[in-house]
Design a protein around this motif. Structure first.
Motif, PDB file in Angstrom:
ATOM      1  N   GLU A 116      -1.205  55.529  57.692  1.00 52.05           N
ATOM      2  CA  GLU A 116      -0.624  54.555  56.761  1.00 52.05           C
ATOM      3  C   GLU A 116      -1.181  54.725  55.357  1.00 52.05           C
ATOM      4  O   GLU A 116      -0.445  54.643  54.375  1.00 52.05           O
ATOM      5  CB  GLU A 116      -0.868  53.135  57.268  1.00 52.05           C
ATOM      6  CG  GLU A 116      -0.059  52.795  58.508  1.00 52.05           C
ATOM      7  CD  GLU A 116      -0.403  51.429  59.084  1.00 52.05           C
ATOM      8  OE1 GLU A 116      -1.195  50.693  58.467  1.00 52.05           O
ATOM      9  OE2 GLU A 116       0.124  51.107  60.162  1.00 52.05           O
ATOM     10  N   ALA A 149       0.998  55.718  52.118  1.00 50.79           N
ATOM     11  CA  ALA A 149       1.004  54.842  50.941  1.00 50.79           C
ATOM     12  C   ALA A 149       0.538  55.582  49.693  1.00 50.79           C
ATOM     13  O   ALA A 149       1.058  55.355  48.599  1.00 50.79           O
ATOM     14  CB  ALA A 149       0.123  53.628  51.195  1.00 50.79           C
ATOM     15  N   ARG A 204       3.523  57.689  48.301  1.00 51.12           N
ATOM     16  CA  ARG A 204       4.835  57.095  48.058  1.00 51.12           C
ATOM     17  C   ARG A 204       5.118  57.045  46.565  1.00 51.12           C
ATOM     18  O   ARG A 204       4.210  57.001  45.744  1.00 51.12           O
ATOM     19  CB  ARG A 204       4.912  55.696  48.656  1.00 51.12           C
ATOM     20  CG  ARG A 204       4.062  54.680  47.930  1.00 51.12           C
ATOM     21  CD  ARG A 204       4.276  53.293  48.481  1.00 51.12           C
ATOM     22  NE  ARG A 204       3.299  52.364  47.980  1.00 51.12           N
ATOM     23  CZ  ARG A 204       3.363  51.756  46.800  1.00 51.12           C
ATOM     24  NH1 ARG A 204       4.377  51.985  46.001  1.00 51.12           N
ATOM     25  NH2 ARG A 204       2.417  50.928  46.416  1.00 51.12           N
ATOM     26  N   SER A 229       6.006  55.143  43.344  1.00 44.33           N
ATOM     27  CA  SER A 229       5.723  53.756  42.985  1.00 44.33           C
ATOM     28  C   SER A 229       6.217  53.458  41.589  1.00 44.33           C
ATOM     29  O   SER A 229       6.304  54.329  40.732  1.00 44.33           O
ATOM     30  CB  SER A 229       4.236  53.464  43.084  1.00 44.33           C
ATOM     31  OG  SER A 229       3.529  54.200  42.112  1.00 44.33           O
ATOM     32  N   ASP A 253       4.704  47.049  41.510  1.00 41.70           N
ATOM     33  CA  ASP A 253       3.384  46.867  42.137  1.00 41.70           C
ATOM     34  C   ASP A 253       2.676  45.640  41.562  1.00 41.70           C
ATOM     35  O   ASP A 253       1.998  44.922  42.276  1.00 41.70           O
ATOM     36  CB  ASP A 253       2.514  48.108  41.945  1.00 41.70           C
ATOM     37  CG  ASP A 253       3.009  49.296  42.766  1.00 41.70           C
ATOM     38  OD1 ASP A 253       3.788  49.077  43.707  1.00 41.70           O
ATOM     39  OD2 ASP A 253       2.618  50.425  42.444  1.00 41.70           O
TER      40      ASP A 253
END
Length: 56
Positions: A39, A43, A46, A48, A53
């Protein structure tokens, strides 16, 4: 002389980091990655949008 000692300490720290990274990679090969590691990896890679955010 302190500069030489500091250089040796810094070099030693780098060697320790390399050894720990090698051990981590070996453990992953034997045990597989944990769900949390997967994970985090996902993350970190990814796409963004900084504004999205911030609004979370």
């Amino acid at each position: 002389m302190a500069t030489s000692r500091q250089h040796q300490e810094a070099h030693g720290i780098g060697q320790i980091e390399d050894q720990l990274n090698d051990q981590m990679e070996a453990a992953e090969e034997i045990q597989g990655q944990s769900k949390l590691d997967r994970e985090i990896y996902k993350a970190a890679r990814r796409d963004s949008d900084p504004l999205k955010d911030v609004s979370k």
